[in-house]
Scaffold this active site. Structure first.
Site, PDB file in Angstrom:
ATOM      1  N   ASP A  69     -13.606  -6.940  68.170  1.00 25.05           N
ATOM      2  CA  ASP A  69     -12.490  -7.701  68.739  1.00 25.05           C
ATOM      3  C   ASP A  69     -12.958  -8.802  69.689  1.00 25.05           C
ATOM      4  O   ASP A  69     -14.056  -8.739  70.253  1.00 25.05           O
ATOM      5  CB  ASP A  69     -11.575  -6.769  69.547  1.00 25.05           C
ATOM      6  N   HIS A 223     -16.478  -4.585  70.349  1.00 29.26           N
ATOM      7  CA  HIS A 223     -16.149  -5.940  70.799  1.00 29.26           C
ATOM      8  C   HIS A 223     -17.353  -6.863  70.670  1.00 29.26           C
ATOM      9  O   HIS A 223     -18.495  -6.441  70.892  1.00 29.26           O
ATOM     10  CB  HIS A 223     -15.684  -5.924  72.255  1.00 29.26           C
TER      11      HIS A 223
END
Length: 388
Positions: A69, A223
């Site tokens: 992400d 992430h």
């Protein structure tokens, strides 16, 4: 203190396997007091919207999807290097503002076989932007347009920042032919990187979470932007891939796992043409609610405000200025007067500032410039009546 990647590999080799099961559920504990959505909400929505809201695959194949992400960022190229070396395809949920900032990274990821998806434009809590469809128009739609501009298509998959979506928003996604992809295994890489200043320690923590909770048809959350660094995540990924393969796992993308089409079948070429009329409702709403954490939705980071008496630059300076006005005039309300005018990326609109009793504090006209991303880049304020 240094921990070798061998320690990470060893811990993964002896992980306890869990089987996928129905109903879908979040396997990892939620990090407390960090503003994350609860497991109960995620699991209810996955049960209520089984063809639109996903936590994991529905079967027990030894397939797993790595997802990342918040990027792309300056860290993404190094992550792509590792994935290429290990011949693993991943799914990237990216912010629209970063798609526009790093278009070459986006194109590289696509060319190397990774799947791209929508993670909002600037990472707000979408569930708090439902009124007036701001969450769609200024966040998801703008990101769809960013992907269209950079790679020529719009994704079908999205992931809400922090995991928050209202049920009505999920129904909107369904109507738009999109799906919300959450996760069953949260590596908490952001948390462990924040809590551990030594990269090797943080990396071992990240890998330890994944090895403890990995299961067939898992969707793993990590992430590639945010926090002090993404080096611990990249190191953990490099160590986890061979260890998980040794356990018999195969890496797939989310669309492969869930049997979804990753691209909208009809992607209308809709280049970003910022419109002042779309932006102003949220602009005025933020002024009247003093939601200082949401200014990035409408202002560029280096936003400049200029008037006859002062000039300020940056979101923080503007936010501080508005906080002072709210303290000086409790209950104040900023209103648009008449229609906005726009030619290309230049616009003009009139406004008035009222006190809590409806009395006039000030009025004026703002001449503004919009960025390619559809945010306010600068504003020149022309006062017709000074602040009383």
């Amino acid at each position: 203190m240094r921990l070798s990647s061998g320690l990470i590999l060893a811990s993964l080799m002896f992980s306890h396997l869990a089987l996928a099961q129905t109903p879908a559920r979040l396997r990892t504990p939620v990090v407390e007091n960090q503003g994350q959505v609860s497991a109960a909400v995620l699991e209810r929505q996955a049960k209520q919207f089984p063809t639109t809201f996903y936590l994991e695959g529905a079967g027990d194949k030894k397939e797993i999807a790595f997802t990342f992400d918040d990027g792309p960022s300056e860290h993404t190229a190094a992550l792509l290097d590792v994935l290429k070396q290990e011949n693993v395809k991943a799914t990237f949920f990216w912010q629209g503002q970063n798609v526009l900032k790093y278009p070459e990274v986006v194109k590289r990821a696509l060319a190397e076989g990774h799947v791209l998806a929508n993670h909002s434009f600037s990472h707000p809590n979408l569930s708090k932007m439902e009124e007036g469809e701001f969450w769609w128009d200024l966040q998801l739609k703008k990101t769809q347009q960013a992907f269209q501009q950079v790679v020529g298509f719009q994704p079908t998959m999205m992931r809400p920042p922090y995991g928050f979506l209202n049920d009505s928003q999920i129904k909107k996604l369904q109507a738009q032919g999109m799906a919300a992809i959450l996760w069953s295994v949260d590596s908490a890489d952001w948390f462990h990187t924040w809590k551990n200043s030594v990269d090797e320690v943080a990396s071992a923590k990240i890998a330890g979470v994944v090895q403890q909770y990995i299961h067939p048809e898992a969707i793993v959350l990590m992430h590639d932007d945010g926090g002090r660094s993404r080096k611990p995540t990249i190191s953990a990924v490099k160590a986890m891939i061979p260890a998980l393969r040794e356990q018999g796992y195969r890496f797939v993308t989310v669309d492969q796992l869930l049997k979804l089409n990753p691209k909208l079948k009809v992607a209308v070429a809709e280049p970003i043409t910022p419109t002042l009329n779309e932006l102003l409702p949220l602009f005025f709403k933020l002024h009247n609610t003093a939601q200082v954490d949401s200014w990035a939705s409408v202002l560029e980071d280096d936003f400049v405000l200029a008037s006859a008496s002062e000039q300020m630059r940056g979101i923080k300076a503007y936010s501080d200025y508005m906080a002072q006005l709210h303290a000086q005039f409790p209950g104040m309300k900023l209103e648009q007067v008449g229609a906005a005018n726009q030619i290309n990326q230049a616009g003009l609109f009139a406004w008035q500032l009222l006190d809590a009793q409806g009395g006039l504090i000030a009025k004026g006209v703002n001449s503004v410039e919009l960025s390619a991303a559809g945010k306010l880049k600068s504003a020149n304020v022309y006062m017709q009546r000074e602040l009383r």
